[in-house]
Scaffold this active site. Structure first.
Site, PDB file in Angstrom:
ATOM      1  N   ARG A   3       0.821  -1.218   0.000  1.00 54.31           N
ATOM      2  CA  ARG A   3       0.000   0.000   0.000  1.00 54.31           C
ATOM      3  C   ARG A   3       0.854   1.268   0.000  1.00 54.31           C
ATOM      4  O   ARG A   3       0.366   2.360  -0.234  1.00 54.31           O
ATOM      5  CB  ARG A   3      -0.932  -0.005   1.229  1.00 54.31           C
ATOM      6  CG  ARG A   3      -2.028  -1.033   1.162  1.00 54.31           C
ATOM      7  CD  ARG A   3      -2.688  -1.245   2.522  1.00 54.31           C
ATOM      8  NE  ARG A   3      -1.912  -2.116   3.410  1.00 54.31           N
ATOM      9  CZ  ARG A   3      -2.259  -2.433   4.653  1.00 54.31           C
ATOM     10  NH1 ARG A   3      -3.368  -1.943   5.170  1.00 54.31           N
ATOM     11  NH2 ARG A   3      -1.499  -3.241   5.394  1.00 54.31           N
ATOM     12  N   LYS A  42      34.761  25.556   4.174  1.00 54.93           N
ATOM     13  CA  LYS A  42      34.895  24.121   4.435  1.00 54.93           C
ATOM     14  C   LYS A  42      36.234  23.866   5.104  1.00 54.93           C
ATOM     15  O   LYS A  42      37.247  24.403   4.663  1.00 54.93           O
ATOM     16  CB  LYS A  42      34.823  23.348   3.120  1.00 54.93           C
ATOM     17  CG  LYS A  42      34.525  21.877   3.333  1.00 54.93           C
ATOM     18  CD  LYS A  42      34.859  21.047   2.118  1.00 54.93           C
ATOM     19  CE  LYS A  42      36.285  20.574   2.223  1.00 54.93           C
ATOM     20  NZ  LYS A  42      36.740  19.769   1.135  1.00 54.93           N
TER      21      LYS A  42
HETATM   22  C1  UD1 Z   1      -2.005  -4.837  12.080  1.00 52.29           C
HETATM   23  C2  UD1 Z   1      -2.897  -5.653  13.040  1.00 52.29           C
HETATM   24  C3  UD1 Z   1      -4.128  -4.806  13.380  1.00 52.29           C
HETATM   25  C4  UD1 Z   1      -3.666  -3.508  14.028  1.00 52.29           C
HETATM   26  C5  UD1 Z   1      -2.666  -2.757  13.140  1.00 52.29           C
HETATM   27  C6  UD1 Z   1      -2.049  -1.628  13.909  1.00 52.29           C
HETATM   28  C7  UD1 Z   1      -2.595  -8.005  12.519  1.00 52.29           C
HETATM   29  C8  UD1 Z   1      -3.149  -9.197  11.854  1.00 52.29           C
HETATM   30  N1  UD1 Z   1      -3.302  -6.881  12.415  1.00 52.29           N
HETATM   31  O1  UD1 Z   1      -2.720  -4.616  10.865  1.00 52.29           O
HETATM   32  O2  UD1 Z   1      -4.948  -5.524  14.283  1.00 52.29           O
HETATM   33  O3  UD1 Z   1      -4.801  -2.712  14.289  1.00 52.29           O
HETATM   34  O4  UD1 Z   1      -1.607  -3.620  12.706  1.00 52.29           O
HETATM   35  O5  UD1 Z   1      -1.220  -0.827  13.105  1.00 52.29           O
HETATM   36  O6  UD1 Z   1      -1.575  -8.111  13.140  1.00 52.29           O
HETATM   37  N2  UD1 Z   1       4.634  -7.982   9.065  1.00 52.29           N
HETATM   38  C9  UD1 Z   1       5.613  -8.952   9.052  1.00 52.29           C
HETATM   39  N3  UD1 Z   1       5.338 -10.142   8.466  1.00 52.29           N
HETATM   40  C10 UD1 Z   1       4.137 -10.433   7.903  1.00 52.29           C
HETATM   41  C11 UD1 Z   1       3.141  -9.432   7.921  1.00 52.29           C
HETATM   42  C12 UD1 Z   1       3.417  -8.218   8.516  1.00 52.29           C
HETATM   43  O7  UD1 Z   1       6.706  -8.757   9.571  1.00 52.29           O
HETATM   44  O8  UD1 Z   1       3.982 -11.562   7.400  1.00 52.29           O
HETATM   45  C13 UD1 Z   1       4.936  -6.694   9.699  1.00 52.29           C
HETATM   46  C14 UD1 Z   1       4.816  -5.513   8.764  1.00 52.29           C
HETATM   47  O9  UD1 Z   1       6.056  -5.223   8.161  1.00 52.29           O
HETATM   48  C15 UD1 Z   1       4.357  -4.384   9.667  1.00 52.29           C
HETATM   49  C16 UD1 Z   1       3.610  -5.108  10.786  1.00 52.29           C
HETATM   50  O10 UD1 Z   1       3.996  -6.458  10.724  1.00 52.29           O
HETATM   51  O11 UD1 Z   1       5.455  -3.688  10.224  1.00 52.29           O
HETATM   52  C17 UD1 Z   1       2.096  -4.994  10.649  1.00 52.29           C
HETATM   53  O12 UD1 Z   1       1.671  -5.553   9.421  1.00 52.29           O
HETATM   54  P1  UD1 Z   1       0.557  -4.872   8.529  1.00 52.29           P
HETATM   55  O13 UD1 Z   1       0.342  -5.719   7.338  1.00 52.29           O
HETATM   56  O14 UD1 Z   1       0.859  -3.458   8.305  1.00 52.29           O
HETATM   57  O15 UD1 Z   1      -0.721  -5.011   9.479  1.00 52.29           O
HETATM   58  P2  UD1 Z   1      -2.005  -4.101   9.525  1.00 52.29           P
HETATM   59  O16 UD1 Z   1      -2.897  -4.481   8.385  1.00 52.29           O
HETATM   60  O17 UD1 Z   1      -1.656  -2.698   9.656  1.00 52.29           O
HETATM   61 CA    CA Z   2       0.243  -1.592   9.482  1.00 51.39          CA
END
Ligand code: UD1
Ligand code: CA
Length: 450
Positions: free
Chosen positions: A15, A347
């Site tokens: 995104r 500098k």
């Molecule tokens: C997540 C939470 C949501 C919360 C929100 C807060 C989950 C399922 N959902 O959603 O409840 O309200 O954050 O900001 O946890 N990441 C990994 N590996 C993966 C997937 C993600 O390391 O396989 C990391 C991403 O890099 C990121 C973080 O985890 O830093 C959160 O992932 P993201 O996909 O942004 O979750 P949200 O949809 O924002």
């Molecule tokens: Ca997030």
């Protein structure tokens, strides 16, 4: 109990529409992950970052921030629970695990401390949002204990109306976390292993999961450039607040950017569109006019930095006047009561107390004595195409306008250089050096031409 912090940073960040890893997006002059790591370091020494998408770039970046930080690979990004699982071999039963999300960068150490003071085995940081779109909704028992978190994609219309959401941040006993991770399935609309499913699993077993409410300004996430920009605005506001609390007068708190640390004495003032980067130290009564960039600088009492000046890795003494349009580069040391005017570049140069270079000059690799006056258009020719050389000018000297000082060269104390000179030989103390073509007058030359 020992704290082990696990930071999730493996996601691709689709995104965000970027070629960089999502957590390397810039915020306040640093990357998102750098903000999270700096804050995590204030409360725990044991930090593991989960990396996956573009992991090599990210690992190098993390090692540059702090080589003591561990990383664990998540080669396929199957969800936040799967991400934490990649570090489960590092999780000990007798430690508390603090989970931070790499894309939730503005969390303060004070809020983390609040979480750590919780006596529950599992504590969630939640927030209340009027528009909770995109966040996991927290279902509670009405007494601040969480029963379940439901992700946006899986929520019913009624659940979507819940305004209490999960911030991504939680604290949990290692002994509880490891077995629970094994129970999380990916049967949901994203086919991902959600860390948030932990809540339903544990509450089903009678574990009391406390919710602590955070100030949304600290715990908003950045999934796209709109949200990232929101965070930039929040950060600017937070930084301006700190400047005002230090007693600095700001002409417009929405038009000052702090991308580092500022320490200031009393009665300093900062005009609009100023950027402060790295370590900036201001003495008492320092005035920074509009559109100035200060990067790792030290400025002494009563000095004025006029508009459109750019100072980097330099120090300025007290009672100085710099700019407008001055470019003060790395290794510049300006003494007290000195003056640098418009379009002067310095500098690796020392300018003594009371010395002046008022207009249009390049002073590189130079040592300029106290009270010496450097005329407009003076250039230290410090580079011969291969090496850099030094120019030394003693105190109380006068360099006439448009002079080229071909380094290495020494000009003594109290010496004069005539305007338009090219100085290639040393000039003794108190001497006058003139090195230019002699003027020729041809009477009536123009008349005869016609
Ligand atoms: C997540 C939470 C949501 C919360 C929100 C807060 C989950 C399922 N959902 O959603 O409840 O309200 O954050 O900001 O946890 N990441 C990994 N590996 C993966 C997937 C993600 O390391 O396989 C990391 C991403 O890099 C990121 C973080 O985890 O830093 C959160 O992932 P993201 O996909 O942004 O979750 P949200 O949809 O924002
Ligand atoms: Ca997030």
């Amino acid at each position: 109990m020992n704290i082990h912090t696990i930071i999730l940073a493996a996601g691709k960040g689709t995104r965000m529409n970027t070629n960089l890893p999502k957590v390397m997006q810039p915020l306040g002059g640093q990357t998102l992950i750098s903000h999270v790591i700096q804050t995590a370091k204030e409360s725990s020494e044991n930090i593991t970052v989960i990396v996956g998408h573009q992991k090599n770039i990210l690992k190098t970046h993390i090692a540059n921030i702090d080589p003591n930080i561990k990383t664990a690979d998540q080669d396929d990004q199957l969800g936040t629970a799967h991400a934490v699982k990649m570090a489960s071999h590092l999780i000990k039963d007798d430690e508390k695990i603090l989970i931070l999300y790499g894309d939730v960068p503005l969390i303060s150490s004070k809020t983390i401390e609040g979480l750590m003071n919780s006596e529950h085995e599992c504590t969630l940081l939640t927030m209340q949002l009027n528009d909770p779109t995109g966040y996991g909704r927290v279902i509670t028992n009405g007494q601040n204990l969480a029963l379940k978190i439901i992700e946006q994609k899986d929520a019913s219309d009624d659940e979507l109306k819940i305004e209490e959401v999960f911030t991504g941040i939680l604290l949990i006993d290692g002994s509880l976390l490891r077995p629970a991770l094994e129970e999380i399935k990916n049967q949901n609309s994203a086919n991902e292993y959600y860390l948030t499913d932990l809540v339903e699993i544990l509450s089903g077993k009678g574990v009391k999961i406390k919710c602590i409410h955070a100030n949304p300004a600290e715990v908003l996430g950045a999934n796209n450039k709109h949200e990232l920009h929101e965070l930039e605005l929040i950060l600017r506001k937070m930084s301006a607040k700190k400047l005002l609390e230090q007693g600095i007068t700001l002409i417009d708190k929405t038009r000052v950017d702090v991308r580092g640390k500022v320490v200031a004495g009393k009665d300093c003032s900062i005009d609009v569109n100023v950027i402060l980067e790295g370590d900036v130290t201001l003495g008492n009564n320092v005035t920074i006019k509009s559109n100035v960039v200060l990067q790792d600088v030290l400025i002494g009492d009563n000095s004025i930095i006029e508009s459109f000046s750019h100072l980097s890795s330099a120090s300025v003494g007290s009672n100085c006047n710099i700019g407008p349009y001055a470019r003060i580069r790395e290794g510049t040391e300006i003494g007290d009561n000195a003056k640098i005017g418009n379009f002067v570049e310095t500098k690796k140069t020392k300018l003594g107390d009371g010395a002046k270079a008022n207009h249009l000059a390049y002073l590189g690799d130079a040592n300029i004595g106290d009270k010496t006056n450097v005329g407009a258009g003076t250039i230290t020719c410090n580079y011969d195409g291969i090496n850099k050389h030094k120019t030394s000018i003693g105190e109380d000297s006068f360099i006439g306008t448009n002079s080229s000082l071909v380094a290495p060269v020494n000009i003594g104390k109290g010496a004069y250089v005539g305007a338009g000179s090219v100085i290639t030989k040393d000039v003794p103390d108190n001497a006058l050096a003139v090195g230019r073509g002699k003027q020729v007058i041809k009477e009536d030359w123009a008349k005869n031409k016609k």
